[in-house]
Structures are given as C-alpha cells and as structure tokens.
Write a protein that holds these residues in place. Structure first.
Motif, PDB file in Angstrom:
ATOM      1  N   MET A  44       0.845  -1.192   0.000  1.00 19.49           N
ATOM      2  CA  MET A  44       0.000   0.000   0.000  1.00 19.49           C
ATOM      3  C   MET A  44       0.881   1.244   0.000  1.00 19.49           C
ATOM      4  O   MET A  44       1.828   1.340   0.768  1.00 19.49           O
ATOM      5  CB  MET A  44      -0.922   0.017   1.229  1.00 19.49           C
TER       6      MET A  44
ATOM      7  N   GLN B 238     -10.288  10.695  -5.043  1.00 13.87           N
ATOM      8  CA  GLN B 238      -9.352   9.645  -5.421  1.00 13.87           C
ATOM      9  C   GLN B 238      -9.585   8.345  -4.645  1.00 13.87           C
ATOM     10  O   GLN B 238      -8.787   7.414  -4.732  1.00 13.87           O
ATOM     11  CB  GLN B 238      -7.921  10.161  -5.240  1.00 13.87           C
ATOM     12  N   GLN B 239     -10.688   8.304  -3.910  1.00 17.15           N
ATOM     13  CA  GLN B 239     -11.184   7.070  -3.284  1.00 17.15           C
ATOM     14  C   GLN B 239     -10.137   6.379  -2.401  1.00 17.15           C
ATOM     15  O   GLN B 239      -9.888   5.187  -2.520  1.00 17.15           O
ATOM     16  CB  GLN B 239     -11.698   6.100  -4.359  1.00 17.15           C
ATOM     17  N   ILE B 240      -9.541   7.166  -1.524  1.00 11.85           N
ATOM     18  CA  ILE B 240      -8.602   6.554  -0.580  1.00 11.85           C
ATOM     19  C   ILE B 240      -9.391   5.681   0.405  1.00 11.85           C
ATOM     20  O   ILE B 240     -10.564   5.908   0.669  1.00 11.85           O
ATOM     21  CB  ILE B 240      -7.766   7.621   0.164  1.00 11.85           C
ATOM     22  N   THR B 241      -8.713   4.659   0.939  1.00 11.57           N
ATOM     23  CA  THR B 241      -9.403   3.696   1.795  1.00 11.57           C
ATOM     24  C   THR B 241      -9.360   4.052   3.271  1.00 11.57           C
ATOM     25  O   THR B 241     -10.219   3.625   4.044  1.00 11.57           O
ATOM     26  CB  THR B 241      -8.793   2.296   1.620  1.00 11.57           C
TER      27      THR B 241
ATOM     28  N   CYS C 146      -2.074   6.911  -4.341  1.00 11.13           N
ATOM     29  CA  CYS C 146      -2.020   6.463  -2.943  1.00 11.13           C
ATOM     30  C   CYS C 146      -3.344   5.822  -2.545  1.00 11.13           C
ATOM     31  O   CYS C 146      -4.404   6.181  -3.059  1.00 11.13           O
ATOM     32  CB  CYS C 146      -1.720   7.633  -2.012  1.00 11.13           C
ATOM     33  N   GLN C 147      -3.270   4.898  -1.607  1.00 11.84           N
ATOM     34  CA  GLN C 147      -4.477   4.245  -1.103  1.00 11.84           C
ATOM     35  C   GLN C 147      -4.923   4.778   0.253  1.00 11.84           C
ATOM     36  O   GLN C 147      -6.044   4.542   0.686  1.00 11.84           O
ATOM     37  CB  GLN C 147      -4.266   2.725  -0.991  1.00 11.84           C
TER      38      GLN C 147
ATOM     39  N   SER D 231      -9.165  13.519  -1.278  1.00  4.88           N
ATOM     40  CA  SER D 231      -9.121  12.106  -0.885  1.00  4.88           C
ATOM     41  C   SER D 231     -10.395  11.380  -1.300  1.00  4.88           C
ATOM     42  O   SER D 231     -10.346  10.217  -1.726  1.00  4.88           O
ATOM     43  CB  SER D 231      -8.918  11.991   0.633  1.00  4.88           C
TER      44      SER D 231
END
Length: 327
Positions: free
Chosen positions: A1, A103-106, A65-66, A100
């Motif tokens: 990740m 960009q669909q960060i987790t 980035c995740q 964020s």
C-alpha cells in the motif's frame, strides 16, 4: 500500500514516516516548498512539495495512494487568533478530505489534539467521551483542530468517509527541531527555568504516537477518535524525571499560581507592544495550572499503541538535541 504523509518533516511526521516504512508501506512524504528536510535524509521514500491550501498540489500528491496520514498543521499559539491557522488546520483539512474522496482513498488518518476532549485529574482523567471545553482557552489552534475533527466525523457519519482521528497529548521525542514541545526541557537543562507550576499534563513518547497512527491504517474503527497519551504527571514529577535522565540535581521550586498569572499577563501585554512571542503568555499561564490529565486506554487496546516510559522519551530527545548541537 502506498500512503501519503503530510507534514512528514515535523517532529511527529518524521517518526510516522519511519514507522510506516518499517511496517512495509510505500511512503510519499509531502513537505512545504523550499523546506530543509534533513530529518528525512536517507529514508527510502518519495518526497513531494505542497501544502494543504493548494488543491492542485494535493491532487498530485494523493494520486496513486491508497491512504492518507495528515500530520501537517499550524501549531502556533501566539498570537492566539490568526487567520492562517484556520487556513491550514480547518480549510486545509477540508481540501485534503475533498481530494481524498475524489481519489477514493481507503483510510484517512488525521492527527488532532487531546484538547478536543475535556480533561480531568489523575484519579479521573478525561477520555473520548468527555465534551470539548477548549473554547475557554480562546486559542485558534485548539478551536480549529476541534472544528476539523467535527468536519471529518460528520463526513464519516453522513457519507462514510473513512476517517480516524488520533488525538495526541503532550509529545516528547526526537526530531524536535523547533524546538517545540521539548523547549521547556532545554530551558531546564540550561538553567533558565525559574520554577514549576501547579498543573498536570499527560506526556507521551512521540514514537509511540507514530506507532498508533500507522497501526490505524489497519486497526481501529472508522469514525472513531483515539487519545494517544501515556503518563499523567505533575510538572514537578516531569521535571524530576528530566533531571534524573540528565543526571543533574532537581532544584526547582513551585511558583505560586498568582505570580504565574501576573507574569503571564505582563508578558502578553509586552508581546503586543514588541510583536515578539512571549515565553509565558497569559493563556499559557492558565494552562500551566490546569490538571490536563487523559486516559489512553482506548488507543492502547484498539490500536496496540505502546506505553514507553517518559524517561526514555526524554532521553531520546536529549540524544537527538546533543547530536544536532542544541545542548
């Protein structure tokens, strides 16, 4: 990740960057333009420039980035009211959250402050259930941090934004290049402290906080807050520990509260005239006499945050200062 760490070259950010790398994450570190980043030298990370007020820079930094760890903040406490503090600590967080989401960060780990919760005394410390009473301080740093926390928690409850808030207490540790929280230790060692106040604080090793923050990428509950602290100590107890680490005698005397308030008020008035930050302003004098105790039980149990003795934190800070010629 791959994770983005903002404010990666600060005291806490430098430890978070190292901890993330040690846990096997790919790290992209965002720092302010034209900043010296010697605390990050030699680390196998990607360095990018930008700040929380620049949407384009944030889009570039987060791309690929995740997860995001937001350490960047203005920690200025003088003057107490500054619009730039809100630009960074509230509107900047709002910008970072919006990008964020796009960009669909987790996971979005945000570093707040324990002052967003009510404090207590050593026998009944404050915790994550205690309401905010920070408006009594009339400090934009405290107020902006609390409002940013509310913003993130509201986004989680309303639309599932994957936020977790880490709320550190008073941190001691290496990479304190300001120096910031460690300034009173340096003043003690240099013989510049006239005495100690009657208050209490919760002290914590910055490296322990970093472990809790990075662990929150996998552990913890989304939409939750975690007070990252350790030892509730009076200033007398803390300074005795600092003296024992350095091997010097403890000679400080307690300063009466009335004298501390008077000195703080005088220094604040003088600071307004000279435009120079006071070493002890009135609001700082008020806090120095409070019992600002907190419980770190939740962070320890849910984030596996360590509880390193504060003597080790002081020793690590001293070693770093000596290596960089602060002492």
């Amino acid at each position: 990740m791959k994770i983005l760490i903002t404010g990666a070259d600060g005291m806490l950010g430098a430890s978070v960057s190292r901890e993330a790398l040690s846990q096997g994450y790919a790290v992209r570190a965002m720092v302010l333009p034209n900043r010296k980043t010697t605390v990050l030298d030699g680390l196998a990370l990607e360095l990018v420039e930008g700040d929380l007020t620049q949407i384009a820079a944030l889009e570039k930094a987060i791309h690929g980035c995740q997860a995001v760890i937001n350490v960047a903040a203005s920690t200025s406490i003088w003057p107490r009211r500054q619009s730039v503090i809100w630009e960074i600590n509230y509107h900047g967080v709002k910008n970072l959250m919006a990008v964020s989401e796009q960009q669909q960060i987790t996971r979005f780990i945000h570093v707040g402050t324990a002052n967003s919760f009510g404090h207590g005394n050593p026998s009944a410390p404050g915790d994550e259930t205690k309401g905010f009473n920070g408006k009594a301080y009339k400090m934009d740093y405290v107020d902006s941090k609390y409002e940013a926390q509310k913003l993130l928690l509201s986004a989680h409850h309303q639309k599932g934004f994957p936020a977790i808030i880490i709320n550190p207490t008073y941190m001691i540790g290496p990479f304190d290049s300001g120096p910031t929280s460690g300034r009173m230790i340096l003043e003690l060692y240099k013989g510049n402290l006239p005495g100690y106040a009657s208050g209490y604080k919760n002290f914590v090793y910055s490296k322990d906080v970093a472990v809790g923050i990075v662990n929150a990428l996998k552990l913890g509950t989304l939409g939750a807050c975690y007070i990252a602290g350790n030892e509730n100590l009076s200033f007398e107890q803390f300074f005795r520990k600092a003296c024992s680490v350095k091997g010097i005698p403890f000679t400080l005397r307690r300063v009466p509260n009335g004298l501390i308030y008077t000195a703080g008020l005088f220094n604040s008035l003088l600071a307004r005239l000279t435009k120079k930050p006071p070493k002890l302003g009135y609001h700082m004098a008020q806090q120095a006499t409070m019992k600002q105790c907190y419980s770190p039980v939740k962070a320890r149990s849910e984030l596996n945050m360590p509880s390193t003795p504060i003597e080790i934190a002081i020793s690590d800070a001293v070693r770093w200062w000596e290596e960089h010629q602060y002492l």
